[in-house]
Motif scaffolding. Structure first.
Motif, PDB file in Angstrom:
ATOM      1  N   UNK A 241     -22.876 -17.611 -35.160  1.00 38.97           N
ATOM      2  CA  UNK A 241     -23.524 -18.741 -35.793  1.00 38.97           C
ATOM      3  C   UNK A 241     -23.505 -19.920 -34.834  1.00 38.97           C
ATOM      4  N   UNK A 242     -24.598 -20.632 -34.830  1.00 36.85           N
ATOM      5  CA  UNK A 242     -24.647 -21.856 -34.040  1.00 36.85           C
ATOM      6  C   UNK A 242     -23.884 -22.958 -34.758  1.00 36.85           C
ATOM      7  N   UNK A 243     -23.296 -23.823 -33.969  1.00 35.41           N
ATOM      8  CA  UNK A 243     -22.524 -24.919 -34.547  1.00 35.41           C
ATOM      9  C   UNK A 243     -23.390 -26.160 -34.695  1.00 35.41           C
ATOM     10  N   UNK A 244     -22.872 -27.115 -35.445  1.00 38.96           N
ATOM     11  CA  UNK A 244     -23.462 -28.444 -35.633  1.00 38.96           C
ATOM     12  C   UNK A 244     -24.780 -28.424 -36.411  1.00 38.96           C
ATOM     13  N   UNK A 245     -24.944 -27.455 -37.313  1.00 40.28           N
ATOM     14  CA  UNK A 245     -26.118 -27.430 -38.192  1.00 40.28           C
ATOM     15  C   UNK A 245     -25.783 -28.233 -39.446  1.00 40.28           C
ATOM     16  N   UNK A 246     -26.618 -29.210 -39.803  1.00 37.98           N
ATOM     17  CA  UNK A 246     -26.350 -30.032 -40.990  1.00 37.98           C
ATOM     18  C   UNK A 246     -26.312 -29.190 -42.267  1.00 37.98           C
ATOM     19  N   UNK A 247     -25.399 -29.528 -43.154  1.00 39.29           N
ATOM     20  CA  UNK A 247     -25.260 -28.833 -44.435  1.00 39.29           C
ATOM     21  C   UNK A 247     -25.702 -29.785 -45.537  1.00 39.29           C
ATOM     22  N   UNK A 248     -26.645 -29.349 -46.353  1.00 39.82           N
ATOM     23  CA  UNK A 248     -27.109 -30.171 -47.476  1.00 39.82           C
ATOM     24  C   UNK A 248     -26.681 -29.531 -48.790  1.00 39.82           C
ATOM     25  N   UNK A 249     -26.660 -30.340 -49.837  1.00 38.42           N
ATOM     26  CA  UNK A 249     -26.374 -29.858 -51.179  1.00 38.42           C
ATOM     27  C   UNK A 249     -24.910 -29.865 -51.572  1.00 38.42           C
ATOM     28  N   UNK A 250     -24.023 -30.286 -50.675  1.00 40.42           N
ATOM     29  CA  UNK A 250     -22.590 -30.270 -50.997  1.00 40.42           C
ATOM     30  C   UNK A 250     -22.246 -31.224 -52.129  1.00 40.42           C
ATOM     31  N   UNK A 251     -22.836 -32.412 -52.113  1.00 34.78           N
ATOM     32  CA  UNK A 251     -22.554 -33.376 -53.185  1.00 34.78           C
ATOM     33  C   UNK A 251     -23.000 -32.833 -54.532  1.00 34.78           C
TER      34      UNK A 251
END
Length: 87
Positions: free
Chosen positions: A1-11
């Motif tokens: 897996x590539x690093x530093x990919x933004x993660x959305x939907x956590x909130x």
């Protein structure tokens, strides 16, 4: 897996009842949570029945997105099948 990919939907996932999101392979890039390799997140649900807990967890998973995300869809299914046969 590539690093530093933004993660959305956590909130959004974190606000659901009976759900807890555990971070494993995440990091902060400024104020954005990003991937940092390996198993990125663990999502746990709890409820009166295993089927309801599984539905809560997978409902939260549906809200979380990042490039290259992979998930197992079988977790809990075997146990639910066994509990249904025992009734």
């Amino acid at each position: 897996m590539q690093k530093a990919k933004p993660i959305s939907g956590l909130d959004e996932a974190g606000r659901l009842p009976n759900v807890k999101v555990f971070h494993a392979g995440t990091a902060m890039a400024g104020e954005q949570v990003v991937t940092s390799g390996g198993r990125v997140l663990g999502v746990t649900g709890w409820a009166a029945t295993l089927a309801e807990a599984r539905a809560a967890a997978y409902g939260a998973v549906e809200l979380i997105h990042f490039e290259g995300a992979q998930l197992r869809k079988d977790i809990g299914a075997k146990a639910i099948g066994k509990s249904m046969r025992a009734q």
